[in-house]
Write a protein that holds these residues in place. Sequence first.
Motif, PDB file in Angstrom:
ATOM      1  N   GLU A  19       0.835  -1.209   0.000  1.00 36.88           N
ATOM      2  CA  GLU A  19       0.000   0.000   0.000  1.00 36.88           C
ATOM      3  C   GLU A  19       0.869   1.258   0.000  1.00 36.88           C
ATOM      4  OE1 GLU A  19      -3.461   2.081  -0.331  1.00 36.88           O
ATOM      5  OE2 GLU A  19      -3.191  -0.094  -0.408  1.00 36.88           O
ATOM      6  N   LEU A  20       1.971   1.231   0.750  1.00 33.70           N
ATOM      7  CA  LEU A  20       2.843   2.402   0.819  1.00 33.70           C
ATOM      8  C   LEU A  20       3.485   2.715  -0.525  1.00 33.70           C
ATOM      9  CD1 LEU A  20       4.796   2.101   4.211  1.00 33.70           C
ATOM     10  CD2 LEU A  20       2.919   3.641   3.648  1.00 33.70           C
ATOM     11  N   GLN A  21       3.877   1.696  -1.266  1.00 34.30           N
ATOM     12  CA  GLN A  21       4.603   1.942  -2.513  1.00 34.30           C
ATOM     13  C   GLN A  21       3.683   2.279  -3.687  1.00 34.30           C
ATOM     14  OE1 GLN A  21       4.806  -0.277  -5.534  1.00 34.30           O
ATOM     15  NE2 GLN A  21       2.928  -1.125  -4.657  1.00 34.30           N
ATOM     16  N   LYS A  22       2.381   2.110  -3.504  1.00 30.76           N
ATOM     17  CA  LYS A  22       1.431   2.221  -4.612  1.00 30.76           C
ATOM     18  C   LYS A  22       1.538   3.526  -5.403  1.00 30.76           C
ATOM     19  CE  LYS A  22      -2.497   0.247  -3.930  1.00 30.76           C
ATOM     20  NZ  LYS A  22      -3.872  -0.053  -3.452  1.00 30.76           N
ATOM     21  N   PRO A  23       1.638   4.703  -4.778  1.00 31.70           N
ATOM     22  CA  PRO A  23       1.693   5.938  -5.572  1.00 31.70           C
ATOM     23  C   PRO A  23       3.059   6.246  -6.189  1.00 31.70           C
ATOM     24  CG  PRO A  23       1.755   6.475  -3.253  1.00 31.70           C
ATOM     25  CD  PRO A  23       1.560   4.989  -3.330  1.00 31.70           C
ATOM     26  N   ILE A  24       4.077   5.430  -5.886  1.00 23.41           N
ATOM     27  CA  ILE A  24       5.427   5.713  -6.398  1.00 23.41           C
ATOM     28  C   ILE A  24       5.552   5.130  -7.804  1.00 23.41           C
ATOM     29  CG2 ILE A  24       7.906   5.442  -6.016  1.00 23.41           C
ATOM     30  CD1 ILE A  24       7.286   5.026  -3.054  1.00 23.41           C
ATOM     31  N   GLN A  25       5.407   5.957  -8.795  1.00 21.82           N
ATOM     32  CA  GLN A  25       5.441   5.509 -10.198  1.00 21.82           C
ATOM     33  C   GLN A  25       6.651   6.150 -10.871  1.00 21.82           C
ATOM     34  OE1 GLN A  25       1.528   6.895 -11.316  1.00 21.82           O
ATOM     35  NE2 GLN A  25       0.569   4.979 -10.695  1.00 21.82           N
ATOM     36  N   ILE A  26       7.716   5.371 -10.982  1.00 19.58           N
ATOM     37  CA  ILE A  26       8.990   5.940 -11.429  1.00 19.58           C
ATOM     38  C   ILE A  26       8.905   6.477 -12.846  1.00 19.58           C
ATOM     39  CG2 ILE A  26      11.433   5.470 -11.855  1.00 19.58           C
ATOM     40  CD1 ILE A  26      11.299   3.318  -9.698  1.00 19.58           C
ATOM     41  N   LEU A  27       8.524   5.627 -13.790  1.00 18.12           N
ATOM     42  CA  LEU A  27       8.554   6.032 -15.196  1.00 18.12           C
ATOM     43  C   LEU A  27       7.553   7.147 -15.485  1.00 18.12           C
ATOM     44  CD1 LEU A  27       9.065   2.617 -17.038  1.00 18.12           C
ATOM     45  CD2 LEU A  27      10.762   4.249 -16.182  1.00 18.12           C
ATOM     46  N   ASP A  28       6.409   7.102 -14.845  1.00 21.47           N
ATOM     47  CA  ASP A  28       5.438   8.180 -15.036  1.00 21.47           C
ATOM     48  C   ASP A  28       5.978   9.499 -14.491  1.00 21.47           C
ATOM     49  OD1 ASP A  28       2.585   8.957 -15.752  1.00 21.47           O
ATOM     50  OD2 ASP A  28       2.673   9.584 -13.649  1.00 21.47           O
ATOM     51  N   SER A  29       6.781   9.435 -13.440  1.00 22.50           N
ATOM     52  CA  SER A  29       7.306  10.644 -12.807  1.00 22.50           C
ATOM     53  C   SER A  29       8.416  11.306 -13.618  1.00 22.50           C
ATOM     54  CB  SER A  29       7.833  10.321 -11.404  1.00 22.50           C
ATOM     55  OG  SER A  29       6.815   9.795 -10.587  1.00 22.50           O
ATOM     56  N   VAL A  30       9.038  10.546 -14.544  1.00 25.22           N
ATOM     57  CA  VAL A  30      10.138  11.115 -15.334  1.00 25.22           C
ATOM     58  C   VAL A  30       9.765  11.230 -16.818  1.00 25.22           C
ATOM     59  CG1 VAL A  30      11.920  10.331 -13.736  1.00 25.22           C
ATOM     60  CG2 VAL A  30      11.231   8.828 -15.617  1.00 25.22           C
ATOM     61  N   LYS A  31       8.488  11.143 -17.112  1.00 27.83           N
ATOM     62  CA  LYS A  31       8.034  11.274 -18.500  1.00 27.83           C
ATOM     63  C   LYS A  31       8.185  12.724 -18.966  1.00 27.83           C
ATOM     64  CE  LYS A  31       4.413   8.880 -19.667  1.00 27.83           C
ATOM     65  NZ  LYS A  31       3.005   8.421 -19.831  1.00 27.83           N
ATOM     66  N   TRP A  32       8.613  12.889 -20.210  1.00 25.46           N
ATOM     67  CA  TRP A  32       8.814  14.235 -20.758  1.00 25.46           C
ATOM     68  C   TRP A  32       7.504  14.835 -21.248  1.00 25.46           C
ATOM     69  CZ3 TRP A  32      13.842  13.608 -24.209  1.00 25.46           C
ATOM     70  CH2 TRP A  32      14.916  13.347 -23.364  1.00 25.46           C
ATOM     71  N   GLN A  33       7.484  16.156 -21.298  1.00 26.69           N
ATOM     72  CA  GLN A  33       6.311  16.844 -21.818  1.00 26.69           C
ATOM     73  C   GLN A  33       6.211  16.658 -23.334  1.00 26.69           C
ATOM     74  OE1 GLN A  33       9.052  18.411 -20.600  1.00 26.69           O
ATOM     75  NE2 GLN A  33       9.532  20.283 -21.748  1.00 26.69           N
ATOM     76  N   LYS A  65       6.139  10.363   3.006  1.00 17.55           N
ATOM     77  CA  LYS A  65       6.287   8.986   2.511  1.00 17.55           C
ATOM     78  C   LYS A  65       7.581   8.362   3.028  1.00 17.55           C
ATOM     79  CE  LYS A  65       3.764   7.315   0.092  1.00 17.55           C
ATOM     80  NZ  LYS A  65       2.606   6.414   0.379  1.00 17.55           N
ATOM     81  N   LEU A  66       8.646   9.123   3.059  1.00 18.00           N
ATOM     82  CA  LEU A  66       9.907   8.623   3.616  1.00 18.00           C
ATOM     83  C   LEU A  66       9.737   8.214   5.080  1.00 18.00           C
ATOM     84  CD1 LEU A  66      12.463  11.169   2.096  1.00 18.00           C
ATOM     85  CD2 LEU A  66      12.385   8.708   1.637  1.00 18.00           C
ATOM     86  N   GLN A  67       8.998   9.023   5.826  1.00 17.46           N
ATOM     87  CA  GLN A  67       8.761   8.724   7.238  1.00 17.46           C
ATOM     88  C   GLN A  67       7.933   7.452   7.388  1.00 17.46           C
ATOM     89  OE1 GLN A  67      10.138  10.083   9.858  1.00 17.46           O
ATOM     90  NE2 GLN A  67       9.009   8.781  11.287  1.00 17.46           N
ATOM     91  N   GLU A  68       6.967   7.254   6.507  1.00 15.57           N
ATOM     92  CA  GLU A  68       6.120   6.059   6.565  1.00 15.57           C
ATOM     93  C   GLU A  68       6.941   4.793   6.335  1.00 15.57           C
ATOM     94  OE1 GLU A  68       1.835   7.921   5.063  1.00 15.57           O
ATOM     95  OE2 GLU A  68       3.244   7.089   3.602  1.00 15.57           O
ATOM     96  N   PHE A  69       7.874   4.840   5.387  1.00 17.10           N
ATOM     97  CA  PHE A  69       8.730   3.675   5.148  1.00 17.10           C
ATOM     98  C   PHE A  69       9.663   3.425   6.334  1.00 17.10           C
ATOM     99  CE2 PHE A  69       7.788   4.250   0.535  1.00 17.10           C
ATOM    100  CZ  PHE A  69       7.359   2.953   0.293  1.00 17.10           C
ATOM    101  N   LYS A  70      10.157   4.499   6.927  1.00 16.63           N
ATOM    102  CA  LYS A  70      11.019   4.354   8.101  1.00 16.63           C
ATOM    103  C   LYS A  70      10.244   3.697   9.246  1.00 16.63           C
ATOM    104  CE  LYS A  70      13.845   6.979  11.390  1.00 16.63           C
ATOM    105  NZ  LYS A  70      14.323   8.330  11.801  1.00 16.63           N
ATOM    106  N   GLU A  71       9.010   4.123   9.442  1.00 20.30           N
ATOM    107  CA  GLU A  71       8.183   3.553  10.501  1.00 20.30           C
ATOM    108  C   GLU A  71       7.888   2.081  10.234  1.00 20.30           C
ATOM    109  OE1 GLU A  71       4.794   6.086  10.633  1.00 20.30           O
ATOM    110  OE2 GLU A  71       5.882   7.762  11.571  1.00 20.30           O
TER     111      GLU A  71
END
Length: 432
Positions: A19-33, A65-71
């Motif tokens: 559930e924590l990793q669900k919104p982390i979309q690498i390729l979508d986040s680096v897509k060009w305009q 999100k970083l804090q959630e993974f640490k927890e």
Amino acid sequence: MKDQKYKNTILDLSLILNELQKPIQILDSVKWQEGVDDFIIKNNFKELPTISYDNRPLKYDPSKKLQEFKELRLKISRELGPSDPLGLIIARNCMQYEDVIRMLMVRGKPQFYDYSKKLYGSANETMGDGKTKLSDLAKIMSKLLDSLNENMLGENFERSMTSEQVVDELKGRLGTYFKDEKIKIKLSDGIISDASAGSDYIKIKSDLKFSRKDLDIFEVHEGWVHLGTTLNGQTQPYAKWLAKGPPCSTVTQEGLAVIMELFNFALFPRRAKRLNDRLVACQMAENGADLLQVIEFFRNKGQADSQAIKNASRIFRGAPLTGGTPFTKDIAYLKGFVMIYNFMRTSIQEGKVDLIPFLFAGKVTLEELPTLKEYHDLGVITLPKYLPPQIKDMNGLAIWMAFSSFLDHMRLDDILKENRNQEGTNPFRKAS
């Protein structure tokens, strides 16, 4: 056998991680305009475009999100102890996602490469024998592949199939392979690659033409491996984290997909050249080549302008365009191929062939396979539900690897030299 309390703890931690990793979309986040291709072509490949990620904000608060993974890592340590083998794998995945977030927070900056190299590796790294560099493979493969004449190897597969025809055929093939699943094969115009697999679907890029060989590759690469390992992870009763792939599993995933193309005789020279060219281009970028120089590399390979830009952009997604600090994900195909091929050879040679099926248990790394096998014996991990025929029955694979191990001791240069020495005494050789 592990008790039910332990199994339930693994399930609980797995579900939290997924559930924590669900919104982390690498390729979508680096897509060009839109419009980058047009800009480069309009300026005659002389001017670098300006890439902005302002229009692609992250879909979560990175600090939170970083804090959630640490927890979650602290929770794993509390509930399983600091040295539980499965707990260490889940915690390792947490740290992988944390580095992904840090990487995406510096999109477009040189620091992006530092995280990329940590997560995916480098074209200049040394392989498992401690002396061969991955870039050495690129040089050798370039020479060998350039010497192959496809017209002499067999049928020349023309790209005459429409995207719609590929979708229809894949539905039939994979519907049989995944007979208990409701998978979807659909068209998409929003993906960079020709095909892409998700949790229960495969997307095929629309408005393209494909060959029968492309269809065979999609079946094996996207179907048997990427979709298959996802479904196998989903069917795990407790280790549900195996359905999701952190970056460290990318090398295993892509290498396994390429090796299954080979074992299924779907891999062909043009495909191998594309994979090798990605590795060469990544090394060029790491050594300082900018986007335009990498585009020119692909154009010199005979690629159309738009295709050359697309292939070069894969290596500069999220990274500065000026060279030296690229996105290194594209080394995974051949790096993974070498690692898995050697893993299979050593597993067979050392009598550990029972580890090989666990490559398909989900999104795994080679290092964790002995642990997965151990916890299978303890009733926590199940064997993969969907396995390719070459892995279900490994007799052929074992013989392949046995001959491979022997033939590796014979130097090809010595064989060619001996052949030339015998040419003069060959009674069947035409006199020139």
